[in-house]
Design a protein around this motif. Structure first.
Motif, PDB file in Angstrom:
ATOM      1  N   VAL A   1      79.711  39.540   6.003  1.00 55.87           N
ATOM      2  CA  VAL A   1      79.801  38.364   5.002  1.00 55.87           C
ATOM      3  C   VAL A   1      79.993  39.373   3.955  1.00 55.87           C
ATOM      4  N   ALA A   2      79.175  40.679   3.776  1.00 58.07           N
ATOM      5  CA  ALA A   2      79.714  41.403   2.669  1.00 58.07           C
ATOM      6  C   ALA A   2      80.879  41.988   2.490  1.00 58.07           C
ATOM      7  N   HIS A   3      81.588  42.183   3.496  1.00 57.15           N
ATOM      8  CA  HIS A   3      83.353  42.602   3.827  1.00 57.15           C
ATOM      9  C   HIS A   3      83.911  41.463   2.966  1.00 57.15           C
ATOM     10  N   LEU A   4      83.842  40.194   3.254  1.00 58.51           N
ATOM     11  CA  LEU A   4      84.573  39.312   2.750  1.00 58.51           C
ATOM     12  C   LEU A   4      84.559  39.114   1.114  1.00 58.51           C
ATOM     13  N   VAL A   5      83.529  39.685   0.393  1.00 56.51           N
ATOM     14  CA  VAL A   5      83.567  39.595  -0.892  1.00 56.51           C
ATOM     15  C   VAL A   5      84.648  40.649  -1.278  1.00 56.51           C
ATOM     16  N   GLU A   6      85.053  41.874  -0.632  1.00 58.55           N
ATOM     17  CA  GLU A   6      85.795  42.595  -0.828  1.00 58.55           C
ATOM     18  C   GLU A   6      85.940  43.210  -2.158  1.00 58.55           C
ATOM     19  N   ALA A   7      84.450  43.670  -2.658  1.00 56.33           N
ATOM     20  CA  ALA A   7      84.300  44.267  -3.714  1.00 56.33           C
ATOM     21  C   ALA A   7      85.218  45.656  -4.101  1.00 56.33           C
ATOM     22  N   LYS A   8      85.820  45.842  -5.192  1.00 57.24           N
ATOM     23  CA  LYS A   8      86.781  46.927  -5.290  1.00 57.24           C
ATOM     24  C   LYS A   8      86.391  47.912  -6.230  1.00 57.24           C
ATOM     25  N   PRO A   9      86.506  49.191  -6.153  1.00 56.65           N
ATOM     26  CA  PRO A   9      86.120  50.099  -7.370  1.00 56.65           C
ATOM     27  C   PRO A   9      86.539  49.778  -8.738  1.00 56.65           C
ATOM     28  N   GLY A  10      85.368  49.565  -9.885  1.00 58.79           N
ATOM     29  CA  GLY A  10      85.770  49.379 -10.942  1.00 58.79           C
ATOM     30  C   GLY A  10      85.652  47.815 -11.565  1.00 58.79           C
ATOM     31  N   GLU A  11      85.328  47.082 -10.397  1.00 57.91           N
ATOM     32  CA  GLU A  11      85.158  45.608 -10.563  1.00 57.91           C
ATOM     33  C   GLU A  11      83.804  45.395 -11.038  1.00 57.91           C
ATOM     34  N   ARG A  12      83.679  44.122 -11.835  1.00 53.87           N
ATOM     35  CA  ARG A  12      82.278  43.555 -12.172  1.00 53.87           C
ATOM     36  C   ARG A  12      81.937  42.540 -10.985  1.00 53.87           C
ATOM     37  N   VAL A  13      80.768  42.865 -10.352  1.00 51.42           N
ATOM     38  CA  VAL A  13      80.233  42.106  -9.296  1.00 51.42           C
ATOM     39  C   VAL A  13      78.810  41.763  -9.244  1.00 51.42           C
ATOM     40  N   VAL A  14      78.382  40.437  -9.135  1.00 55.11           N
ATOM     41  CA  VAL A  14      77.190  40.015  -8.956  1.00 55.11           C
ATOM     42  C   VAL A  14      76.822  39.642  -7.611  1.00 55.11           C
ATOM     43  N   ASP A  15      75.592  40.100  -6.973  1.00 50.26           N
ATOM     44  CA  ASP A  15      74.864  39.766  -5.722  1.00 50.26           C
ATOM     45  C   ASP A  15      73.665  38.748  -6.245  1.00 50.26           C
ATOM     46  N   PHE A  16      74.122  37.348  -6.272  1.00 51.94           N
ATOM     47  CA  PHE A  16      73.133  36.441  -7.125  1.00 51.94           C
ATOM     48  C   PHE A  16      71.865  36.219  -6.489  1.00 51.94           C
ATOM     49  N   CYS A  17      71.582  36.374  -4.799  1.00 55.03           N
ATOM     50  CA  CYS A  17      70.391  36.170  -4.488  1.00 55.03           C
ATOM     51  C   CYS A  17      70.327  37.606  -3.543  1.00 55.03           C
ATOM     52  N   ALA A  18      69.786  38.560  -4.348  1.00 52.65           N
ATOM     53  CA  ALA A  18      70.128  39.998  -3.595  1.00 52.65           C
ATOM     54  C   ALA A  18      68.763  40.346  -2.651  1.00 52.65           C
ATOM     55  N   GLY A  19      67.645  39.625  -3.218  1.00 50.19           N
ATOM     56  CA  GLY A  19      66.729  39.983  -2.125  1.00 50.19           C
ATOM     57  C   GLY A  19      66.348  41.656  -1.985  1.00 50.19           C
TER      58      GLY A  19
END
Length: 423
Positions: free
Chosen positions: A222-240
């Motif tokens: 699931v996390a891999h599908l986000v494909e967050a890249k260095p330098g980007e702006r990212v939100v984990d909305f329900c981070a727990g």
């Protein structure tokens, strides 16, 4: 510990688990923190018995009812010794930490020689399926319902995720091999390692150093599908408590800005502690008042990637958290689905044009997964579904959505859909 004192401790622990409103893993953690004299070997044996009883709760309860006994922790333990461990009445009497009453002796005598399953058991009892989830699960799995439910009764292996900021998977595998542990790389998760044998977590120094984290392969994907890249702006909305936040921050190689949001401040504090241990410092934690917090409106269209690991029924986690199946969602399934829809609609505002939104649950129910995505797309024509194969070719055979189950994939049950905002 002697066998008798170990059974006494198991009975105390089982009593606490059954009386506390918290999940079993939280109860057991507190139980052992207060009893540090219990060594790893005894702790492992106690947990194995506890979780076996929790996995067989409906069947043990059926046998107790058949014998006219109330479903108490003591009754379940006695029934497990007779049915699960196949101990005779004399053995149970010698091992049990307190003298057996006449009713106790009659129970273990009546159960001696019987199997856990019985021809007269209703199917939901035999498959350990609670009433609240029975029809949704039957709709989801159809002819595979019994086989899928049986897979939730098998204890899962230990799955690990390598922290690439501190080590590589090859280095971690070599380290585990030097410790004499059997470990293998996961088939789908590029950072995953699976340990098929039961071990004490104390044998894994990488957990303390932050080189590895415990995370099911499905959750890693699931996390891999986000494909967050260095330098980007990212939100984990329900981070727990931050399991997927850690994976996203590592993907970003500590560059860029990741916001971990949740409505529970205590969980976010735990998340921050785990991030520090892992050497990840590109993360801001933010407590939200609700899914429609004013912060969301102020940051509309400001993020490249948004992950929603939505609150859900947890039906995908039953093999790992067997007590969870007997706790119906606090809100009720209908109200929970309404909350999921509000979270999805609100968090989608954060995604910039051309950005990616990943909606995920640890549920296997269509109502919480495919149906939610379909309703969202119908109401938000500016978003489109991105097929899995385009985002991650090894998953192409799974179709448009990530939909994992214990039987089919050897993971916990997880769902994810990748949605892109049109430029």
């Amino acid at each position: 510990m002697t066998p008798s004192s170990r059974l006494a401790a198991i009975l105390d622990l089982l009593t606490e688990v059954e009386s506390a409103p918290r999940p079993a893993d939280a109860v057991t953690s507190a139980f052992f923190r207060a009893r540090r004299h219990i060594d790893d070997q005894d702790r492992g044996a106690m947990l194995e018995t506890l979780y076996a009883i929790l996995r067989h709760r409906a069947r043990l309860g059926w046998w107790l009812s058949r014998q006219g006994r109330a479903e108490t922790a003591r009754g379940r333990l006695l029934a497990w010794l007779a049915l699960g461990e196949r101990k005779g009445p004399d053995q149970v009497a010698r091992l049990f930490p307190t003298p057996l009453s006449a009713a106790d002796s009659a129970l273990v005598t009546a159960l001696h020689g019987s199997a856990l399953d019985h021809a007269e058991m209703p199917e939901p009892v035999r498959l350990e399926c609670p009433d609240w989830a029975l029809e949704p699960l039957r709709r989801r799995f159809g002819a595979d319902f019994a086989a899928e439910m049986a897979a939730t009764l098998v204890a899962p292996p230990l799955d690990l995720r390598v922290n690439p900021v501190k080590t590589s998977r090859d280095q971690a595998l070599r380290g585990l091999s030097r410790l004499g542990l059997r470990a293998e790389p996961m088939a789908l998760s590029p950072l995953g390692i699976r340990l098929p044998d039961r071990i004490s977590l104390a044998l894994l120094p990488g957990l303390k150093s932050g080189e590895i984290e415990i995370q099911d392969e499905g959750s890693q994907l699931v996390a891999h599908l986000v494909e967050a890249k260095p330098g980007e702006r990212v939100v984990d909305f329900c981070a727990g408590a931050g399991g997927k936040t850690l994976a996203l921050a590592a993907q970003m190689q500590n560059r860029g800005h990741l916001v971990a949001c949740d409505v529970n401040e205590a969980r976010l504090k735990r998340c921050a502690e785990r991030l520090r241990k892992a050497g990840l410092h590109n993360v801001e934690t933010r407590v939200l008042a609700s899914e429609t917090d004013k912060w969301v409106k102020r940051h509309k269209g400001g993020y490249d990637r948004v992950l929603i690991d939505a609150p859900c029924s947890g039906t995908g986690t039953w093999r790992r958290n067997p007590d969870a199946r007997w706790r119906a969602p606090d809100l009720g399934l209908s109200a929970l689905m309404a909350l999921q829809a509000r979270i999805l609609a609100s968090a989608a505002r954060l995604v910039r044009p051309g950005g990616r939104l990943v909606y995920a649950t640890c549920s296997v129910l269509v109502e919480e997964n495919e149906a939610q995505v379909a309703a969202f797309l119908a109401a938000h024509p500016g978003f489109a579904l991105l097929p899995l194969g385009e985002a991650f070719p090894p998953l192409q055979a799974l179709g448009d959505h990530l939909s994992l189950t214990p039987k089919a994939h050897g993971t916990d049950g997880f769902f994810a859909a990748i949605l892109t905002r049109q430029a």
